[in-house]
Design a protein around this motif. Structure first.
Motif, mmCIF file in Angstrom:
data_model
loop_
_atom_site.group_PDB
_atom_site.id
_atom_site.type_symbol
_atom_site.label_atom_id
_atom_site.label_comp_id
_atom_site.label_asym_id
_atom_site.label_seq_id
_atom_site.Cartn_x
_atom_site.Cartn_y
_atom_site.Cartn_z
ATOM 1 N N LEU A 94 8.945 -13.759 -12.204
ATOM 2 C CA LEU A 94 10.046 -13.037 -12.814
ATOM 3 C C LEU A 94 10.600 -12.072 -11.781
ATOM 4 C CD1 LEU A 94 8.209 -13.790 -15.454
ATOM 5 C CD2 LEU A 94 9.660 -12.110 -16.519
ATOM 6 N N ALA A 95 11.912 -12.092 -11.607
ATOM 7 C CA ALA A 95 12.527 -11.098 -10.733
ATOM 8 C C ALA A 95 12.230 -9.721 -11.331
ATOM 9 C CB ALA A 95 14.033 -11.331 -10.643
ATOM 10 N N THR A 96 12.097 -8.704 -10.464
ATOM 11 C CA THR A 96 11.705 -7.383 -10.982
ATOM 12 C C THR A 96 12.738 -6.831 -11.956
ATOM 13 O OG1 THR A 96 12.742 -6.385 -9.085
ATOM 14 C CG2 THR A 96 10.381 -6.722 -8.940
ATOM 15 N N PHE A 97 14.006 -7.263 -11.790
ATOM 16 C CA PHE A 97 15.055 -6.751 -12.674
ATOM 17 C C PHE A 97 15.315 -7.673 -13.858
ATOM 18 C CE2 PHE A 97 16.803 -8.541 -8.713
ATOM 19 C CZ PHE A 97 17.345 -9.702 -9.211
ATOM 20 N N ARG B 177 11.367 -2.467 -15.362
ATOM 21 C CA ARG B 177 11.265 -3.097 -14.048
ATOM 22 C C ARG B 177 9.872 -3.694 -13.836
ATOM 23 N NH1 ARG B 177 9.629 -1.506 -8.790
ATOM 24 N NH2 ARG B 177 10.707 -2.752 -7.239
#
Lengths: 262, 276
Positions: free
Chosen positions: A88-91, A96
């Motif tokens: 998962l992308a941090t954003f 976050r």
């Protein structure tokens, strides 16, 4: 000199307290309607096969690499294996995420592997590994379903031999009402939920995970609801593959990207 | 058919000789001339869950930058400044060479390069990231994911970071009476919700990567081309078109005329990006 003080998340909006208002979902969908599905393949230049899938606000990108020789430490196997990695992308999430692999990512990776491996003809690449690398750019609900659809599309794009395409759908129960393809907010408020992955042409379920308490009748209804959705997703996947194959056969004379920026 | 197969085989078996034949004619296999860059596209606010985001494509090379705001107490050494923390990720998906579980040295180098720029205040004045009252500050985590590693990654990552910062709107805060900690401004004031505020950025830097191949300068190489280059040089020009940074690590020498050509090409890109 890096900033060293620890920080706390900041949320612009609170989560809605109710996800069903006057019997309607917040985004105005019917209970048994899934969100707009957008598919594309051949998105990553170096991958053997790749895809991009949008299911409403959920956005997923998958690259398939290989088959490559399996690592030394793995035992000899007459069957090939799938190595699935979901990140998962941090954003991607409301709070976050961390750059290191989290428990959720490990679980998603394992579930993806279960859902897909029944469909891949593993004996066609003995001693080899196929890497299925996924990145969730935005987690807007029903992430696993979107990841499975994207991965099966990327496998087909990589010309890996499959028994059938795997489609997946999730159902959440909120206030006793079954909602197909829940958003992140609906999943947050759910009492029970399930994710089903299904091969529509063979009429076989490759994986089914549920959480929360389901009565026998409810579960049967939910599975049927998800199976119906899988058939529709399957049709969209096939359309995309045919479209992609015909583009490859008769490439457009001018590159679209060049036109836009000329 | 037979001819094209032979061409393909030659390209695979002798990539350097194949490429040299193109360069000797002043051309490249993808149809560009040596000093031609790939088309750039920039799309802002593509990820709704992030506070701001930008997707930048340079030909097929793609990077997605997303910013999440968090709140922290200011550092003792820099009480009047918030922070922008840039992290570049090369997820295993983006190229054949990156594998899960390892932080690639390339990602670490890009992080170092961009992180240094952001922390030094070269992108924007960090004093803008303080809250009213001064008891707390914004920390903007800018995470850049390379989605397709097709060459010139340093350029595409910097452009994505800049575009995401341009799209960032800081929520309006007001100082709370007693504790001094800032709180979100109320949404239901008579004048309507307080307007979020954009950052005042420094004049944007424009990056350009060039390769040197057998004495010729090749602008904006793809991943395939980068693998063949004798050396790579990355330039950054500032708002006035002056060189604001050059990095050339190892490889063959860089002639003065090459540096001038590369500078010109970077100026061209700068004008095209900042143009009317």
């Amino acid at each position: 000199m890096a900033f060293t003080n620890s920080s706390v998340p900041f949320f612009r909006h609170d989560r809605p307290a109710e996800v069903i208002a006057d019997g309607k979902r917040l985004d105005g969908r019917d209970n048994e309607e899934f969100r707009t599905l957008f598919l594309n393949c051949g998105t990553i230049s170096q991958a053997s096969g790749s895809s991009y899938v949008e299911l409403g606000s959920t956005k997923v990108m998958v690259g398939v690499y290989g088959p490559r020789q399996s690592d030394r430490w793995m035992k000899y196997s007459e069957q090939g294996s799938l190595d699935c990695d979901v990140r998962l992308a941090t954003f991607a999430t409301r709070q976050r995420g961390r750059p290191i692999q989290t428990q959720l990512e490990k679980e998603l990776s394992a579930q993806l592997e279960t859902a897909l491996s029944a469909s891949v003809l593993l004996h066609t690449f003995p001693k080899a590994v196929l890497d299925v690398q996924c990145l969730v750019l935005e987690a807007g609900g029903s992430v696993l379903a979107a990841v499975i659809a994207a991965a099966t599309l990327a496998l087909a794009d990589a010309s890996i031999e499959l028994r059938d395409l795997v489609s997946a759908a999730s159902v959440s129960r909120v206030q006793g009402i079954q909602l197909l393809d829940p958003t992140a907010e609906e999943e947050y408020r759910e009492e029970a939920g399930l994710v089903l992955s299904f091969m529509p042409c063979l009429n076989q379920i490759t994986s089914l995970t549920s959480h929360g308490v389901w009565s026998k009748d409810e579960l049967r209804d939910a599975v049927e609801l998800a199976m119906g959705a899988c058939e529709e997703i399957d049709a969209a996947l096939r359309d995309q593959l045919v479209q992609n194959a015909s583009q490859r056969r008769d490439p457009p004379v001018l590159d679209e990207d060049d036109n836009e920026n000329a | 058919m037979v001819v094209s197969l032979e061409g393909d085989a030659f390209a695979r078996l002798y990539p350097r000789e194949y490429y040299a034949k193109f360069v000797s004619q002043g051309m490249r296999p993808d149809g560009r001339v040596l000093t031609q860059e790939r088309p750039i596209s920039i799309v802002r606010d593509v990820v709704a869950g992030a506070d701001s985001s930008a997707l930048v494509k340079l030909g097929r090379a793609t990077a997605l930058a997303g910013i999440k705001l968090e709140v922290a107490s200011p550092e003792d050494e820099r009480p009047g400044e918030g922070s922008i923390i840039v992290q570049v990720e090369l997820p295993p998906m983006c190229s054949a060479s990156s594998r899960p579980g390892l932080v690639s040295p390339r990602a670490a180098r890009l992080t170092e390069e961009l992180g240094g720029l952001a922390e030094s205040g070269a992108l924007c004045d960090l004093a803008q990231l303080t809250h009213p009252g001064g008891r707390s500050v914004w920390v903007a985590y800018c995470d850049v994911y390379v989605l397709d590693a097709d060459g010139s990654l340093s350029d595409v990552c910097l452009l994505a970071t800049l575009a995401a910062l341009q799209a960032l709107r800081l929520p309006a805060l007001e100082p709370e009476g007693a504790g001094g900690a800032a709180v979100p401004a109320p949404h239901d004031t008579p004048e309507g919700p307080a307007a979020p505020r954009a950052l005042r950025l420094e004049p944007p830097l424009t990056p350009l990567t060039c390769g040197i191949f057998g004495g010729a300068l090749v602008v904006d190489p793809t991943a395939e081309e980068e693998a063949l280059m004798d050396a790579l040089v990355c330039l950054r020009v500032n708002g006035d078109g002056q060189l604001a940074g050059v990095s050339k690590l190892g490889g063959s020498g860089l002639g003065r005329e090459h540096l001038a050509t590369a500078h010109m090409a970077a100026m061209r890109r700068h004008l095209a990006l900042q143009g009317p």
